[in-house]
Design a protein around this motif. Structure first.
Motif, PDB file in Angstrom:
ATOM      1  N   GLY A  66     -35.485   2.698 -10.664  1.00 43.50           N
ATOM      2  CA  GLY A  66     -36.440   2.406 -11.493  1.00 43.50           C
ATOM      3  C   GLY A  66     -37.695   3.914 -11.801  1.00 43.50           C
ATOM      4  N   TYR A  67     -37.148   4.531 -11.484  1.00 43.15           N
ATOM      5  CA  TYR A  67     -38.369   5.711 -11.119  1.00 43.15           C
ATOM      6  C   TYR A  67     -37.841   6.810 -12.299  1.00 43.15           C
ATOM      7  CZ  TYR A  67     -41.448  10.300 -10.364  1.00 43.15           C
ATOM      8  OH  TYR A  67     -41.823  11.356 -10.595  1.00 43.15           O
ATOM      9  N   VAL A  68     -36.812   6.987 -11.992  1.00 48.23           N
ATOM     10  CA  VAL A  68     -36.076   7.545 -12.621  1.00 48.23           C
ATOM     11  C   VAL A  68     -35.715   7.224 -14.131  1.00 48.23           C
ATOM     12  CG1 VAL A  68     -33.942   9.358 -13.423  1.00 48.23           C
ATOM     13  CG2 VAL A  68     -35.016   8.842 -10.853  1.00 48.23           C
ATOM     14  N   PHE A  69     -35.133   5.867 -14.058  1.00 49.28           N
ATOM     15  CA  PHE A  69     -35.468   5.639 -15.471  1.00 49.28           C
ATOM     16  C   PHE A  69     -36.699   5.152 -16.613  1.00 49.28           C
ATOM     17  CE2 PHE A  69     -33.370   2.277 -17.755  1.00 49.28           C
ATOM     18  CZ  PHE A  69     -31.652   2.027 -17.419  1.00 49.28           C
ATOM     19  N   LYS A  70     -37.643   5.194 -15.776  1.00 53.62           N
ATOM     20  CA  LYS A  70     -38.431   5.125 -15.800  1.00 53.62           C
ATOM     21  C   LYS A  70     -38.864   6.945 -17.041  1.00 53.62           C
ATOM     22  CE  LYS A  70     -42.785   3.984 -18.114  1.00 53.62           C
ATOM     23  NZ  LYS A  70     -44.172   3.451 -17.094  1.00 53.62           N
ATOM     24  N   ARG A  71     -38.536   7.884 -15.954  1.00 56.42           N
ATOM     25  CA  ARG A  71     -38.696   9.143 -16.648  1.00 56.42           C
ATOM     26  C   ARG A  71     -38.388   9.333 -17.757  1.00 56.42           C
ATOM     27  NH1 ARG A  71     -41.525  12.274 -12.383  1.00 56.42           N
ATOM     28  NH2 ARG A  71     -41.582  13.756 -13.641  1.00 56.42           N
TER      29      ARG A  71
END
Lengths: 173, 173
Positions: free
Chosen positions: A43-48
DNA sequence: TATTGTTATACTCTATAACTATA
DNA sequence: TATAGTTATAGAGTATAACAATA
């Protein structure tokens, strides 16, 4: 939909001067921070990544002043003539009340028009104008030749379709 | 960070009753709408997937009442002791003014504390409390066993790492 | 009674300017 | 003068309730 930073985004800053200390003395502080398990958190990498893609979209389509959301409305209007506001809005996940101002904006730029349905006088059929059709055509060209081309170059055609496949799975789960 | 719908998201509704007309007469209307080139537009599919992932994260961590953004702050605090507000915030792409209320929330729940730095009395060092450490540990367990496990099941281990690799490329482009 | 478009409203996230206290 | 934390504020995006016109 201006450029954003988001709760979970953007790259760490460049290290500050202290990190360049000659004799390697007090480097301890001011080094880039550790992301820990965030770098493995989808989710973190996705959002960036998501924010970068939207930034790039906006930049590529900038001459036409269309946000991703506005672009998606125009595309839907082109492929679905004769539909009313509610149908267009809910297909895009936009709530009906929020679609009003959005349509006002597009209509004031004469990219589309609302016409009362003769079959059901409660409904507003939303139609692309000639200008809207022409702006959309130019937008699609910019998206294809600049935005998507850039993503293709980065991911490769194989990577791109693999990614699309995974995104599709994710959006249905 | 409640559940969202977003400008470019959510699935189309189920078809309305008219589509179930017996003799196939006036089915014309009320069928699901055509997405056109949106289904191939990376940003569009990306956003929908992104929303689902965050929804699932929130649901999985729901017993601990942590948003993805709050979780990311706690992870960063654990891996970067002795850092100040600005360092934590900017690493996560959060603007300093917006980080104030966010920290207030975490601090009022006693998950972290601000302490004035003795070296630079302008700075607030942000530290995890014991409670914060314990909540974070439980959150990480929920994320690993529920959220990430679900994503792994959907994508496969190979797919997951391939996806992470592409996301990483994208977030740096 | 139900639905369409709409208004009003609220809450979150993001963004900028400017203040204060320190340096 | 510059920086850290803060306040105030403004703008998007998203969410719900309710109203008028129409079915």
């Amino acid at each position: 939909m201006a450029a954003t930073r988001s709760a979970v985004s953007r790259a760490p800053r460049a290290r500050s001067k202290a990190a360049e200390t000659p004799q390697g003395a007090a480097v301890a502080d001011s080094a880039p921070l550790q992301l820990g398990e965030l770098s493995e958190l989808l989710g973190y990498v996705f959002k960036r990544a998501q924010l970068r893609i939207f930034e790039d979209f906006i930049r590529c389509v900038e001459p036409l002043q269309l946000t991703p959301a506005q672009f998606s409305v125009l595309v839907l209007l082109e492929h679905n003539p004769g539909r009313n506001q509610t149908e267009i809005a809910t297909t895009l996940g936009i709530l009906r009340p929020n679609f009003v101002a959005m349509l006002d904006g597009l209509e004031s730029r004469e990219l589309c028009v609302r016409v009362r349905s003769t079959q059901d006088r409660r409904s507003h059929i939303v139609m692309l104008t000639d200008k809207g059709r022409s702006v959309l055509a130019r937008a699609k060209r910019l998206v294809a030749t600049k935005h998507e081309a850039r993503l293709n170059a980065l991911l490769g055609e194989d990577g791109r379709s693999a990614l699309l496949g995974m995104l599709d799975k994710l959006s249905k789960f």
